[in-house]
Design an enzyme around this catalytic site. Structure first.
Site, PDB file in Angstrom:
ATOM      1  N   ASN A 170      32.950   9.787  23.755  1.00 67.73           N
ATOM      2  CA  ASN A 170      33.032  10.646  24.724  1.00 67.73           C
ATOM      3  C   ASN A 170      32.663  11.969  24.469  1.00 67.73           C
ATOM      4  O   ASN A 170      32.361  12.701  25.321  1.00 67.73           O
ATOM      5  CB  ASN A 170      34.434  10.590  25.260  1.00 67.73           C
ATOM      6  CG  ASN A 170      35.546  10.892  24.225  1.00 67.73           C
ATOM      7  OD1 ASN A 170      35.345  10.895  23.164  1.00 67.73           O
ATOM      8  ND2 ASN A 170      36.689  11.112  24.854  1.00 67.73           N
ATOM      9  N   GLU A 265      42.223  10.915  14.492  1.00 65.52           N
ATOM     10  CA  GLU A 265      42.485  10.990  15.896  1.00 65.52           C
ATOM     11  C   GLU A 265      42.311  10.135  16.884  1.00 65.52           C
ATOM     12  O   GLU A 265      41.321   9.602  17.250  1.00 65.52           O
ATOM     13  CB  GLU A 265      41.730  12.669  16.331  1.00 65.52           C
ATOM     14  CG  GLU A 265      41.694  13.602  15.557  1.00 65.52           C
ATOM     15  CD  GLU A 265      43.180  14.188  15.637  1.00 65.52           C
ATOM     16  OE1 GLU A 265      43.724  14.030  16.465  1.00 65.52           O
ATOM     17  OE2 GLU A 265      43.847  15.190  14.553  1.00 65.52           O
ATOM     18  N   CYS A 299      40.725  12.002  25.283  1.00 62.80           N
ATOM     19  CA  CYS A 299      42.096  11.570  24.759  1.00 62.80           C
ATOM     20  C   CYS A 299      43.120  12.602  25.188  1.00 62.80           C
ATOM     21  O   CYS A 299      44.214  12.199  25.331  1.00 62.80           O
ATOM     22  CB  CYS A 299      41.915  11.843  23.205  1.00 62.80           C
ATOM     23  SG  CYS A 299      41.513  13.416  22.661  1.00 62.80           S
ATOM     24  N   GLU A 392      46.843   3.376  28.225  1.00 60.18           N
ATOM     25  CA  GLU A 392      45.723   4.524  28.550  1.00 60.18           C
ATOM     26  C   GLU A 392      44.654   4.231  29.244  1.00 60.18           C
ATOM     27  O   GLU A 392      43.821   3.101  28.663  1.00 60.18           O
ATOM     28  CB  GLU A 392      45.396   5.251  26.993  1.00 60.18           C
ATOM     29  CG  GLU A 392      44.464   6.389  26.969  1.00 60.18           C
ATOM     30  CD  GLU A 392      43.886   6.530  25.439  1.00 60.18           C
ATOM     31  OE1 GLU A 392      43.818   5.630  24.762  1.00 60.18           O
ATOM     32  OE2 GLU A 392      43.589   7.605  25.329  1.00 60.18           O
TER      33      GLU A 392
HETATM   34  N1  LIG Z   1      42.631  11.921  19.715  1.00 61.91           N
HETATM   35  C1  LIG Z   1      41.194  12.034  19.957  1.00 61.91           C
HETATM   36  O1  LIG Z   1      40.647  13.123  19.328  1.00 61.91           O
HETATM   37  C2  LIG Z   1      40.341  11.073  20.618  1.00 61.91           C
HETATM   38  C3  LIG Z   1      40.756   9.822  20.806  1.00 61.91           C
HETATM   39  N2  LIG Z   1      39.777   9.295  21.628  1.00 61.91           N
HETATM   40  C4  LIG Z   1      40.224   7.676  21.801  1.00 61.91           C
HETATM   41  O2  LIG Z   1      39.131   6.845  21.674  1.00 61.91           O
HETATM   42  C5  LIG Z   1      39.289   5.752  22.551  1.00 61.91           C
HETATM   43  C6  LIG Z   1      37.874   5.735  23.165  1.00 61.91           C
HETATM   44  O3  LIG Z   1      36.855   5.740  22.342  1.00 61.91           O
HETATM   45  P1  LIG Z   1      35.978   4.699  21.820  1.00 61.91           P
HETATM   46  O4  LIG Z   1      34.857   5.247  21.363  1.00 61.91           O
HETATM   47  O5  LIG Z   1      36.030   3.732  22.769  1.00 61.91           O
HETATM   48  O6  LIG Z   1      36.861   4.212  20.579  1.00 61.91           O
HETATM   49  P2  LIG Z   1      36.758   3.177  19.687  1.00 61.91           P
HETATM   50  O7  LIG Z   1      37.812   3.004  18.629  1.00 61.91           O
HETATM   51  O8  LIG Z   1      36.278   1.830  20.176  1.00 61.91           O
HETATM   52  O9  LIG Z   1      35.406   3.571  18.770  1.00 61.91           O
HETATM   53  C7  LIG Z   1      35.451   4.799  18.012  1.00 61.91           C
HETATM   54  C8  LIG Z   1      34.253   4.575  16.826  1.00 61.91           C
HETATM   55  O10 LIG Z   1      34.604   3.631  15.879  1.00 61.91           O
HETATM   56  C9  LIG Z   1      33.460   2.966  15.900  1.00 61.91           C
HETATM   57  N3  LIG Z   1      34.174   1.395  15.217  1.00 61.91           N
HETATM   58  C10 LIG Z   1      34.123   0.399  15.967  1.00 61.91           C
HETATM   59  N4  LIG Z   1      34.730  -0.762  15.120  1.00 61.91           N
HETATM   60  C11 LIG Z   1      34.667  -0.191  14.123  1.00 61.91           C
HETATM   61  C12 LIG Z   1      35.062  -0.723  12.713  1.00 61.91           C
HETATM   62  N5  LIG Z   1      35.680  -1.680  12.672  1.00 61.91           N
HETATM   63  N6  LIG Z   1      34.948  -0.002  11.717  1.00 61.91           N
HETATM   64  C13 LIG Z   1      34.737   1.491  11.929  1.00 61.91           C
HETATM   65  N7  LIG Z   1      34.294   1.988  12.668  1.00 61.91           N
HETATM   66  C14 LIG Z   1      34.257   1.131  13.853  1.00 61.91           C
HETATM   67  C15 LIG Z   1      32.758   2.898  17.171  1.00 61.91           C
HETATM   68  O11 LIG Z   1      31.598   2.331  17.039  1.00 61.91           O
HETATM   69  P3  LIG Z   1      30.841   1.568  17.910  1.00 61.91           P
HETATM   70  O12 LIG Z   1      30.718   1.993  19.247  1.00 61.91           O
HETATM   71  O13 LIG Z   1      29.495   1.101  17.723  1.00 61.91           O
HETATM   72  O14 LIG Z   1      31.636   0.320  18.236  1.00 61.91           O
HETATM   73  C16 LIG Z   1      32.915   4.243  17.403  1.00 61.91           C
HETATM   74  O15 LIG Z   1      31.837   4.994  16.570  1.00 61.91           O
HETATM   75  C17 LIG Z   1      40.255   6.029  23.362  1.00 61.91           C
HETATM   76  O16 LIG Z   1      41.517   5.559  22.971  1.00 61.91           O
HETATM   77  C18 LIG Z   1      40.835   7.627  23.205  1.00 61.91           C
HETATM   78  O17 LIG Z   1      41.912   7.982  23.388  1.00 61.91           O
HETATM   79  C19 LIG Z   1      38.744   9.486  22.004  1.00 61.91           C
HETATM   80  C20 LIG Z   1      38.324  10.740  21.694  1.00 61.91           C
HETATM   81  C21 LIG Z   1      38.927  11.609  21.091  1.00 61.91           C
HETATM   82  O1  LIG Z   2      38.078  13.298  22.758  1.00 64.13           O
HETATM   83  C1  LIG Z   2      38.569  13.858  23.329  1.00 64.13           C
HETATM   84  O2  LIG Z   2      39.051  13.510  24.420  1.00 64.13           O
HETATM   85  C2  LIG Z   2      38.587  15.411  22.966  1.00 64.13           C
HETATM   86  O3  LIG Z   2      39.063  15.394  21.665  1.00 64.13           O
HETATM   87  C3  LIG Z   2      39.273  16.412  23.863  1.00 64.13           C
HETATM   88  O4  LIG Z   2      38.804  17.373  23.840  1.00 64.13           O
HETATM   89  P1  LIG Z   2      38.797  18.303  25.089  1.00 64.13           P
HETATM   90  O5  LIG Z   2      40.293  18.474  25.303  1.00 64.13           O
HETATM   91  O6  LIG Z   2      38.484  19.827  24.514  1.00 64.13           O
HETATM   92  O7  LIG Z   2      38.038  17.941  26.225  1.00 64.13           O
END
Ligand SMILES: NC(=O)C1=CN([C@@H]2O[C@H](COP(=O)(O)OP(=O)(O)OC[C@H]3O[C@@H](n4cnc5c(N)ncnc54)[C@H](OP(=O)(O)O)[C@@H]3O)[C@@H](O)[C@H]2O)C=CC1
Ligand SMILES: O=C(O)[C@H](O)COP(=O)(O)O
Length: 497
Positions: A170, A265, A299, A392
């Site tokens: 994202n 995170e 997130c 979520e």
């Molecule tokens: N707390 C925070 O700051 C944030 C949390 N999120 C959370 O992330 C989720 C959505 O994002 P999303 O990208 O779908 O999350 P994912 O956990 O699916 O993927 C995150 C990253 O991990 C990689 N990945 C996947 N499998 C593995 C593995 N086995 N080992 C290492 N890396 C791996 C992905 O690569 P690939 O794409 O190639 O699978 C991607 O780069 C939501 O749950 C959201 O809440 C999102 C943004 C911010």
């Molecule tokens: O990945 C996310 O969702 C971000 O960490 C949130 O960032 P923002 O609150 O500044 O949009």
């Protein structure tokens, strides 16, 4: 335009984007590529290399060697490189934003904002690093019982080594630089594994760092599906620190990774608690902004509204009226609500909606979906037995739970396995502080929707929402360790004279 001008060298003749290692753009020996599907058209948009384990090994070796020299590069010089990268990044914001629009359906203006914000983050990190890494601590031994003043302890911050950065789809640029810049200013080398959706934007961003002239091998970017190369990367003996943002994958990584510092995170179920005395217009605008920006794929999005029964009808009406103004359509047209990142994500969201329907939630709008595009939806009278009360959606669907006491709201918030952020709306600051203290989340916003930014604020999650704290200063500190040098005097220093 993406892949042209200064970006021409990052893509090969077959229009497959290359990976970055040892200061060069390379094709993988695997001969395989990973396709990136445009969430709007649902057709393949870009391709990236599927890197091999051998290529990862080489990247780790180069990163280790480059780090040794980088750690000896003066701090002001490291900062100079980062400022240069920040300027180049901003200069090319249009090309990078174009990738964000095509790969993750980020609305056009938000896509530009992400790149500019990233440039600012890199510059701020350079400045903050120069300040805080230049400082150390002096301790004298006689402050501890039984000791004379015969030992002087000097402690300073030294780099960890090789940092592995894994951001989510994202914010593939912003959540990459929020790891890259602190790692580099602190004297580490950096290996980036970008999310597959968002990889091409990340590769363009890496080219900006390349153009800024960082030493060879210091920064690398390996592409491929996380499910295929993720474990090999996160369990690699050459990695000294992992900074990850994403979903539950992070929990699995934390169990598999070795004895190295982790910054995680993860997901959230940010609650918005609304008291009777709140400014209801302010609440409604924040619920809509917090719940539906980037179609709820943040997130920090508001993911459940816990509103006092006496003001619930009024809030629901105001939120509905504000939602009616949201535009729905393509990211190119800069619509507020755009297609969610993938078909599987849309299916998951739909599953939560159907579960709520079967269990009797009130639909404030008709449920509508075309491909990956889901119209914004508010679900009223949600009860704790519905999945949407806890899970979520990462989509434009928001549940409202009516509460009869503040304690009930706090209880719901704290019963979640997540603990990222939360918010409370009230005009009574004393109550707000008490509620903030009672909420088991990394941050509580008073009278505003949750947000990570500004990027120098501490940002952390409790429970399944993460390990450690982000934010520029905390990330720099997290990517260092303390080194002490103790000067032992032949006799206590105050005995002379
Ligand atoms: N707390 C925070 O700051 C944030 C949390 N999120 C959370 O992330 C989720 C959505 O994002 P999303 O990208 O779908 O999350 P994912 O956990 O699916 O993927 C995150 C990253 O991990 C990689 N990945 C996947 N499998 C593995 C593995 N086995 N080992 C290492 N890396 C791996 C992905 O690569 P690939 O794409 O190639 O699978 C991607 O780069 C939501 O749950 C959201 O809440 C999102 C943004 C911010
Ligand atoms: O990945 C996310 O969702 C971000 O960490 C949130 O960032 P923002 O609150 O500044 O949009």
């Amino acid at each position: 335009m993406a892949g042209t001008g200064v970006f021409t060298e990052i893509v090969d003749g077959d229009q497959v984007y290359k990976y970055y290692a040892d200061g060069e753009w390379k094709k993988s020996a695997s001969g395989k590529s990973v396709s990136i599907v445009n969430p709007t058209t649902r057709k393949p948009q870009y391709k990236v290399q599927a890197c091999t384990q051998e290529e990862v090994n080489k990247v780790m070796e180069a990163a280790k060697a480059a780090q040794k020299l980088w750690a000896r590069t003066p701090l002001w010089k490291r900062a100079e490189h980062l400022h240069k990268a920040a300027a180049i990044l901003k200069e090319h914001k249009a090309s990078i934003a174009e990738c964000l629009v095509k790969e993750i359906a980020k609305p056009a203006k938000d896509a530009v904002t992400e790149v500019v914000r990233s440039g600012d983050l890199v510059s701020y990190t350079a400045e903050e690093g120069v300040r805080i890494l230049g400082e150390g601590k002096l301790l004298v031994s006689d402050s501890f019982p039984g000791n004379e003043r015969s030992k002087y302890c000097l402690s300073s911050k030294v780099p960890l080594g090789v940092v592995l950065a894994i951001p989510p789809f994202n914010y593939p640029v912003n959540l990459a630089v929020s790891k890259i810049a602190p790692a580099l200013i602190a004297g580490n080398s950096l290996v980036l594994k970008p999310p597959t959706q968002g990889a091409v934007a990340a590769l363009h961003m890496i080219q900006c760092f390349h153009l800024a002239g960082f030493p060879k091998g210091l920064i690398s970017c390996v592409t491929g599906k996380g499910s295929e190369i993720g474990d090999f990367l996160t369990m690699h003996p050459g990695v000294n620190c992992i900074s990850f943002t994403g979903g539950d994958t992070g929990i699995a990584i934390s169990k598999k990774a070795g004895m190295i510092p982790l910054q995680m995170e993860l997901g959230g179920k940010d609650a918005c608690i609304v008291l009777e005395d709140a400014d209801l217009d302010l609440v409604a605008s924040n619920i809509v902004k917090g719940g539906y920006s980037y179609s709820g794929q943040r997130c920090t999005a508001v993911k459940v509204v816990l509103v006092m029964e006496s003001v619930a009808d009024a809030i629901v009406e105001k939120v509905k009226a504000t939602m009616a103004k949201l535009s729905v359509g393509s990211p190119e047209d800069d619509c507020d609500i755009t297609p969610v990142v993938s078909e599987s994500s849309a299916n998951f969201i739909e599953g939560l909606v159907m579960d709520a329907k079967e269990k009797g939630a009130t639909f404030c709008q008709e449920y509508r979906r075309e491909g990956n595009l889901i119209w914004p939806l508010l679900l009223d009278h949600v009860r704790p037995d519905m999945r949407i009360a806890w899970e979520e959606p990462f989509g434009p669907v928001l549940p409202v739970i009516r509460i009869s006491s503040v304690e009930e709201g706090i209880h719901h918030c704290n019963a979640s396995n997540f603990g990222l952020q939360g918010c409370v709306f009230t005009r009574d600051i004393n109550k707000a502080i008490l509620i903030s203290d009672a909420m088991e989340t990394g941050t509580v916003q008073i009278n505003s929707a949750p947000a990570r930014g500004p990027d120098h604020f501490p940002f952390q999650g409790l429970k399944d929402s993460g390990i450690g704290s982000q934010g520029i200063t905390n990330s720099i500190n997290m990517m260092t360790k303390i080194k002490s040098t103790v000067i032992n005097l032949p006799s206590p220093s105050y005995t002379m004279g």
